[in-house]
Design a protein around this motif. Structure first.
Motif, PDB file in Angstrom:
ATOM      1  N   PHE A  73       3.049  -7.588   8.863  1.00  0.00           N
ATOM      2  CA  PHE A  73       1.944  -6.907   9.557  1.00  0.00           C
ATOM      3  C   PHE A  73       2.293  -5.445   9.814  1.00  0.00           C
ATOM      4  CE2 PHE A  73       0.039  -5.434  13.535  1.00  0.00           C
ATOM      5  CZ  PHE A  73      -1.303  -5.590  13.244  1.00  0.00           C
ATOM      6  N   ARG A  74       3.523  -5.216  10.281  1.00  0.00           N
ATOM      7  CA  ARG A  74       3.924  -3.834  10.597  1.00  0.00           C
ATOM      8  C   ARG A  74       3.956  -2.966   9.334  1.00  0.00           C
ATOM      9  NH1 ARG A  74       6.306  -6.649  14.972  1.00  0.00           N
ATOM     10  NH2 ARG A  74       8.103  -7.402  13.808  1.00  0.00           N
ATOM     11  N   GLU A  75       4.339  -3.563   8.213  1.00  0.00           N
ATOM     12  CA  GLU A  75       4.341  -2.806   6.955  1.00  0.00           C
ATOM     13  C   GLU A  75       2.904  -2.432   6.547  1.00  0.00           C
ATOM     14  OE1 GLU A  75       6.618  -1.334   5.404  1.00  0.00           O
ATOM     15  OE2 GLU A  75       5.554  -0.820   3.555  1.00  0.00           O
ATOM     16  N   VAL A  76       1.976  -3.356   6.773  1.00  0.00           N
ATOM     17  CA  VAL A  76       0.569  -3.064   6.471  1.00  0.00           C
ATOM     18  C   VAL A  76       0.091  -1.898   7.340  1.00  0.00           C
ATOM     19  CG1 VAL A  76      -1.794  -3.983   6.503  1.00  0.00           C
ATOM     20  CG2 VAL A  76       0.097  -5.437   5.729  1.00  0.00           C
ATOM     21  N   ASP A 114      -2.838  -8.766  16.250  1.00  0.00           N
ATOM     22  CA  ASP A 114      -1.691  -9.477  16.820  1.00  0.00           C
ATOM     23  C   ASP A 114      -0.743  -9.895  15.679  1.00  0.00           C
ATOM     24  OD1 ASP A 114       0.019 -11.525  17.610  1.00  0.00           O
ATOM     25  OD2 ASP A 114      -1.370 -12.244  19.159  1.00  0.00           O
ATOM     26  N   PRO A 115       0.458  -9.320  15.616  1.00  0.00           N
ATOM     27  CA  PRO A 115       1.360  -9.601  14.483  1.00  0.00           C
ATOM     28  C   PRO A 115       1.682 -11.088  14.317  1.00  0.00           C
ATOM     29  CG  PRO A 115       2.198  -7.793  15.822  1.00  0.00           C
ATOM     30  CD  PRO A 115       1.043  -8.362  16.561  1.00  0.00           C
ATOM     31  N   GLU A 116       1.776 -11.815  15.428  1.00  0.00           N
ATOM     32  CA  GLU A 116       2.100 -13.252  15.332  1.00  0.00           C
ATOM     33  C   GLU A 116       0.937 -14.023  14.710  1.00  0.00           C
ATOM     34  OE1 GLU A 116       5.000 -14.562  16.180  1.00  0.00           O
ATOM     35  OE2 GLU A 116       5.877 -12.753  17.103  1.00  0.00           O
ATOM     36  N   LYS A 117      -0.274 -13.718  15.182  1.00  0.00           N
ATOM     37  CA  LYS A 117      -1.454 -14.402  14.616  1.00  0.00           C
ATOM     38  C   LYS A 117      -1.601 -14.036  13.149  1.00  0.00           C
ATOM     39  CE  LYS A 117      -4.632 -14.597  18.545  1.00  0.00           C
ATOM     40  NZ  LYS A 117      -5.938 -14.106  19.022  1.00  0.00           N
ATOM     41  N   LYS A 120       0.585 -16.059  11.005  1.00  0.00           N
ATOM     42  CA  LYS A 120       0.115 -17.451  10.839  1.00  0.00           C
ATOM     43  C   LYS A 120      -1.054 -17.531   9.853  1.00  0.00           C
ATOM     44  CE  LYS A 120       1.549 -19.932  14.892  1.00  0.00           C
ATOM     45  NZ  LYS A 120       1.431 -19.623  16.296  1.00  0.00           N
ATOM     46  N   ILE A 121      -1.992 -16.602   9.986  1.00  0.00           N
ATOM     47  CA  ILE A 121      -3.184 -16.627   9.115  1.00  0.00           C
ATOM     48  C   ILE A 121      -2.789 -16.433   7.650  1.00  0.00           C
ATOM     49  CG2 ILE A 121      -5.303 -15.343   8.501  1.00  0.00           C
ATOM     50  CD1 ILE A 121      -5.477 -14.546  11.509  1.00  0.00           C
ATOM     51  N   THR A 122      -1.800 -15.556   7.429  1.00  0.00           N
ATOM     52  CA  THR A 122      -1.490 -15.139   6.047  1.00  0.00           C
ATOM     53  C   THR A 122      -0.253 -15.828   5.473  1.00  0.00           C
ATOM     54  OG1 THR A 122      -0.192 -13.292   6.910  1.00  0.00           O
ATOM     55  CG2 THR A 122      -2.508 -12.843   6.406  1.00  0.00           C
ATOM     56  N   SER A 123       0.393 -16.680   6.265  1.00  0.00           N
ATOM     57  CA  SER A 123       1.674 -17.306   5.894  1.00  0.00           C
ATOM     58  C   SER A 123       2.718 -16.247   5.537  1.00  0.00           C
ATOM     59  CB  SER A 123       1.519 -18.264   4.709  1.00  0.00           C
ATOM     60  OG  SER A 123       0.493 -19.164   4.943  1.00  0.00           O
ATOM     61  N   THR A 124       2.802 -15.199   6.379  1.00  0.00           N
ATOM     62  CA  THR A 124       3.836 -14.176   6.174  1.00  0.00           C
ATOM     63  C   THR A 124       4.655 -14.059   7.460  1.00  0.00           C
ATOM     64  OG1 THR A 124       2.324 -12.398   6.831  1.00  0.00           O
ATOM     65  CG2 THR A 124       2.414 -12.926   4.475  1.00  0.00           C
ATOM     66  N   SER A 125       4.995 -12.837   7.860  1.00  0.00           N
ATOM     67  CA  SER A 125       5.766 -12.666   9.090  1.00  0.00           C
ATOM     68  C   SER A 125       5.244 -11.443   9.844  1.00  0.00           C
ATOM     69  CB  SER A 125       7.243 -12.444   8.742  1.00  0.00           C
ATOM     70  OG  SER A 125       7.361 -11.172   8.144  1.00  0.00           O
ATOM     71  N   PRO A 126       5.586 -11.312  11.123  1.00  0.00           N
ATOM     72  CA  PRO A 126       5.132 -10.126  11.872  1.00  0.00           C
ATOM     73  C   PRO A 126       5.607  -8.825  11.233  1.00  0.00           C
ATOM     74  CG  PRO A 126       5.923 -11.810  13.378  1.00  0.00           C
ATOM     75  CD  PRO A 126       6.265 -12.294  12.004  1.00  0.00           C
ATOM     76  N   LEU A 159       0.807  -1.228   0.000  1.00  0.00           N
ATOM     77  CA  LEU A 159       0.000   0.000   0.000  1.00  0.00           C
ATOM     78  C   LEU A 159       0.838   1.275   0.000  1.00  0.00           C
ATOM     79  CD1 LEU A 159      -2.879   0.911  -0.024  1.00  0.00           C
ATOM     80  CD2 LEU A 159      -2.958   0.694   2.454  1.00  0.00           C
ATOM     81  N   ARG A 160       1.904   1.293   0.807  1.00  0.00           N
ATOM     82  CA  ARG A 160       2.673   2.544   0.945  1.00  0.00           C
ATOM     83  C   ARG A 160       3.100   3.100  -0.405  1.00  0.00           C
ATOM     84  NH1 ARG A 160       7.439   3.440   4.769  1.00  0.00           N
ATOM     85  NH2 ARG A 160       7.889   1.239   4.481  1.00  0.00           N
ATOM     86  N   GLY A 161       3.545   2.199  -1.290  1.00  0.00           N
ATOM     87  CA  GLY A 161       4.025   2.634  -2.604  1.00  0.00           C
ATOM     88  C   GLY A 161       2.905   3.106  -3.539  1.00  0.00           C
TER      89      GLY A 161
END
Ligand SMILES: Nc1nc2c(ncn2[C@@H]2O[C@H](COP(=O)(O)OP(=O)(O)OP(=O)(O)O)[C@@H](O)[C@H]2O)c(=O)[nH]1
Ligand SMILES: C[S@@+](CC[C@H](N)C(=O)[O-])C[C@H]1O[C@@H](n2cnc3c(N)ncnc32)[C@H](O)[C@@H]1O
Ligand code: SF4
Ligand code: SF4
Length: 310
Positions: free
Chosen positions: A135-138, A120-123, A126-132, A97-99
């Motif tokens: 989440f912070r970038e989102v 919750d970045p950890e959850k 897990k839900i999205t198969s990415t990393s915390p 999104l930022r870009g």
């Protein structure tokens, strides 16, 4: 305005602009289309076909995917649809999104729906198969979109024991309030990857309504023009509830179809019998398109009916 045999007006069109994604969410339905077919309509095609659908009375266009922000011409697609004077929104996972914030704003996007199923970045990872870190970038993308004055809605797929407790709902409401966003809870659909996790993770929307009410929420209306979706207000945030499983009331208010990334008009997210518009889009054949849309409307049926023999 055109209607189907059940008296439902055709007012909204969802453009599935690609079939690839940078995430791999546990539940993804991919809007009912197959993954990685790789053949996409162009931004010019979307401009042409949007003018055509506008002439039929379709005034609301949703750009979705796959992940639409992976398309390098997504701003051009939005601009070509917005040029017709229609209401254009984009649904995204928000990672890129930022870009895109400024370009999408200039292209005329009316709102962004960003899928954030938990705070919750950890959850989230897990839900999205990415990393915390993803989440912070989102979160950074969302803050930038807010700061640039874009209208926002947060999408939450309801997952039993993952985001259905009071604290999770409360934190999502707080996040939406900070962003000036609305908040949308979506029942898990048993299609695509959602099929295999459905029995374990489906939770009816009523559980969320109960928590929203406990948090001081009150009903403020219904979106009659789209699925009769109930609206609540809690902590200054508008909460929209998508009870789309086994709900004849929802399907009775269905005013939408989907155009797949390779030009097929799907009459229902669950239906396989799509009508192929591709040849008519490519040859800019308005007569052929009109015939095909009428055919699609004639085939259209509510997935969940009030009265059903099955
Ligand atoms: N079964 C079903 N689910 C739908 C339909 N439209 C939307 N949904 C569900 O709602 C999810 C979120 O949709 P979004 O892309 O955010 O858009 P929206 O909420 O429908 O539209 P806006 O309010 O205009 O942004 C979809 O991915 C589906 O899971 C529909 O016609 N049928
Ligand atoms: C298919 S995604 C495409 C857009 C973008 N990649 C995203 O995730 O927002 C569109 C919306 O469908 C939701 N979704 C995906 N699979 C679902 C399922 N099985 N049941 C309910 N909603 C689902 C996503 O959370 C998202 O809000
Ligand atoms: S829900 Fe969206 S982000 Fe998740 S895998 Fe599907 S298309 Fe990608
Ligand atoms: S008929 Fe029902 S299940 Fe099918 S797309 Fe419309 S609301 Fe969704």
């Amino acid at each position: 305005m055109l209607f189907d045999r059940y008296g439902r007006p055709f007012q909204k069109l969802r453009y599935v602009v690609n079939d690839e994604c940078n995430y791999n969410c546990v539940f993804c339905h991919f809007e009912g289309q197959l993954r990685r077919q790789g053949s996409y309509l162009t931004a010019e095609d979307y401009g042409f076909v949007s003018s055509f659908f506008r002439s039929l009375g379709v005034a609301d266009f949703k750009i979705t995917g796959g992940e639409p922000l992976l398309r390098r011409d997504i701003d051009l697609i939005v601009a070509n649809v917005a040029k017709t004077g229609a209401y254009v929104t984009v649904t995204t996972n928000g990672y890129l999104l930022r870009g895109w914030v400024d370009k999408l704003r200039k292209a005329g996007v009316a709102r962004l729906n960003v899928s954030v199923h938990t705070t919750d970045p950890e959850k989230y990872a897990k839900i999205t198969s990415t990393s915390p870190a993803v989440f912070r970038e989102v979160m950074r993308g969302l803050a930038e979109a807010r700061d640039r004055g874009l209208s926002l809605k947060l999408n939450v797929v309801v997952l039993r024991d993952i985001n259905t407790d009071r604290q999770s709902v409360k934190e999502l409401v707080k996040l939406a309030a900070r962003l000036g966003a609305s908040l949308q809870f979506i029942e898990l659909m048993p299609t695509g990857s959602g099929t295999k996790i459905f029995d374990n993770l489906f939770e009816p929307i009523e559980s969320i309504v109960e928590i929203v009410t406990q948090l001081g929420g009150r009903p403020i209306g219904v979106r009659k023009e789209l699925h009769n979706r109930p609206l609540y207000l809690v902590g200054g945030v508008v909460v929209e509830l998508i009870k789309n499983f086994n709900n004849s009331h929802f399907c009775a208010g269905c005013t939408t179809m989907r155009l797949t990334s390779d030009g097929k008009l799907k009459t229902c997210i669950y239906a396989d019998d799509a009508v192929d518009l591709l040849p008519y889009i490519k040859s800019r054949d308005v007569e052929g398109l009109l015939y095909s849309v009428r055919l699609a409307l004639a085939k259209r049926q509510p997935k969940f009916k009030f009265y059903s023999s099955s």
